[in-house]
Design an enzyme around this catalytic site. Structure first.
Site, short mmCIF file in Angstrom:
data_model
loop_
_atom_site.label_atom_id
_atom_site.label_comp_id
_atom_site.label_asym_id
_atom_site.label_seq_id
_atom_site.Cartn_x
_atom_site.Cartn_y
_atom_site.Cartn_z
N GLU A 1 12.63 -0.47 -2.60
CA GLU A 1 13.64 -1.02 -3.50
C GLU A 1 13.42 -0.65 -4.97
O GLU A 1 14.29 -0.87 -5.81
CB GLU A 1 13.72 -2.54 -3.35
CG GLU A 1 14.24 -3.00 -1.99
CD GLU A 1 13.22 -2.90 -0.86
OE1 GLU A 1 13.64 -2.70 0.30
OE2 GLU A 1 12.00 -3.02 -1.12
N VAL B 1 -0.12 0.47 1.62
CA VAL B 1 -1.41 0.62 2.29
C VAL B 1 -1.16 1.14 3.71
O VAL B 1 -0.36 0.57 4.45
CB VAL B 1 -2.18 -0.71 2.32
CG1 VAL B 1 -3.53 -0.55 3.02
CG2 VAL B 1 -2.36 -1.26 0.91
N ASP C 1 -1.15 1.17 11.04
CA ASP C 1 -1.27 1.83 12.34
C ASP C 1 -0.02 2.59 12.77
O ASP C 1 -0.03 3.25 13.81
CB ASP C 1 -1.60 0.80 13.42
CG ASP C 1 -2.96 0.16 13.20
OD1 ASP C 1 -3.84 0.82 12.63
OD2 ASP C 1 -3.12 -1.02 13.60
N HIS D 1 5.18 4.01 9.45
CA HIS D 1 5.94 3.33 8.39
C HIS D 1 5.42 3.72 7.00
O HIS D 1 6.22 3.95 6.08
CB HIS D 1 5.86 1.81 8.59
CG HIS D 1 6.66 1.03 7.60
ND1 HIS D 1 8.03 1.01 7.61
CD2 HIS D 1 6.27 0.24 6.57
CE1 HIS D 1 8.46 0.25 6.63
NE2 HIS D 1 7.40 -0.24 5.97
N ARG E 1 -8.35 0.91 -8.01
CA ARG E 1 -7.43 1.54 -8.95
C ARG E 1 -6.76 0.55 -9.90
O ARG E 1 -5.87 0.93 -10.66
CB ARG E 1 -6.39 2.35 -8.17
CG ARG E 1 -7.01 3.61 -7.59
CD ARG E 1 -6.29 4.17 -6.38
NE ARG E 1 -6.91 5.41 -5.94
CZ ARG E 1 -8.07 5.49 -5.26
NH1 ARG E 1 -8.72 4.39 -4.93
NH2 ARG E 1 -8.56 6.65 -4.91
#
Length: 157
Positions: free
Chosen positions: A61, A86, A89, A92, A131
């Site tokens: 978005e 992140v 499995d 996506h 980070r």
């Protein structure tokens, strides 16, 4: 990696207006990115009144919100987008990363307002934490520095 502030001419920073769009997904990370950017922008003379803060549900978005700001707020000189994706499995991760990267790239290609890519694409939450003030620097601060540099560049044309 250094997180020291580059030198910007005071005249280049006069009346700077920046939008900061933050995805709520992985908020523990994205809010730290946002906080680092806001602190750096403030240090560089950008007032709270000249920062437009927007939240969106997730990284996909970000492009929509940036596009709407660019078309509806010509006074905004740069847009910073923050997200954290992140790896999991499923594929996506790849789709989200590709979507937001292509979206930001397309907005930048339009050339009207720089959109700064502050989206972390990492294999683990620890890599993201590294980070936002850890051993890999602070990507929120770096995004703010980049926004100011791009505003200076834009004003030079």
């Amino acid at each position: 990696m250094s997180t020291s502030r580059p030198d910007f001419a005071p005249t280049a920073l006069k009346d700077v207006k920046v939008a900061v769009i933050t995805a709520q997904w992985n908020a523990k990370i994205t809010h730290e990115l946002e906080k680092g950017a806001v602190n750096r922008l403030s240090e560089c003379g950008v007032t709270a009144d000249n920062m437009l803060m927007v939240e969106v549900p997730g990284a996909v978005e970000l492009t929509y919100a940036a596009s709407r700001i660019i078309t509806s707020r010509p006074d905004i000189e740069a847009v910073i987008v923050f997200g954290a994706v992140v790896r999991g499995d499923t594929p996506h991760f790849d789709y989200v990363c590709q979507s937001v990267t292509q979206g930001v790239t397309a907005l930048n290609a339009q050339g009207s307002t720089p959109v700064i890519f502050g989206v972390l694409t990492v294999n683990s939450e620890q890599q993201a934490l590294d980070r936002v003030g850890g051993p890999a620097g602070h990507k929120g601060i770096e995004a703010a520095d980049t926004a100011l540099a791009m505003i200076s560049l834009k004003r030079s044309f």
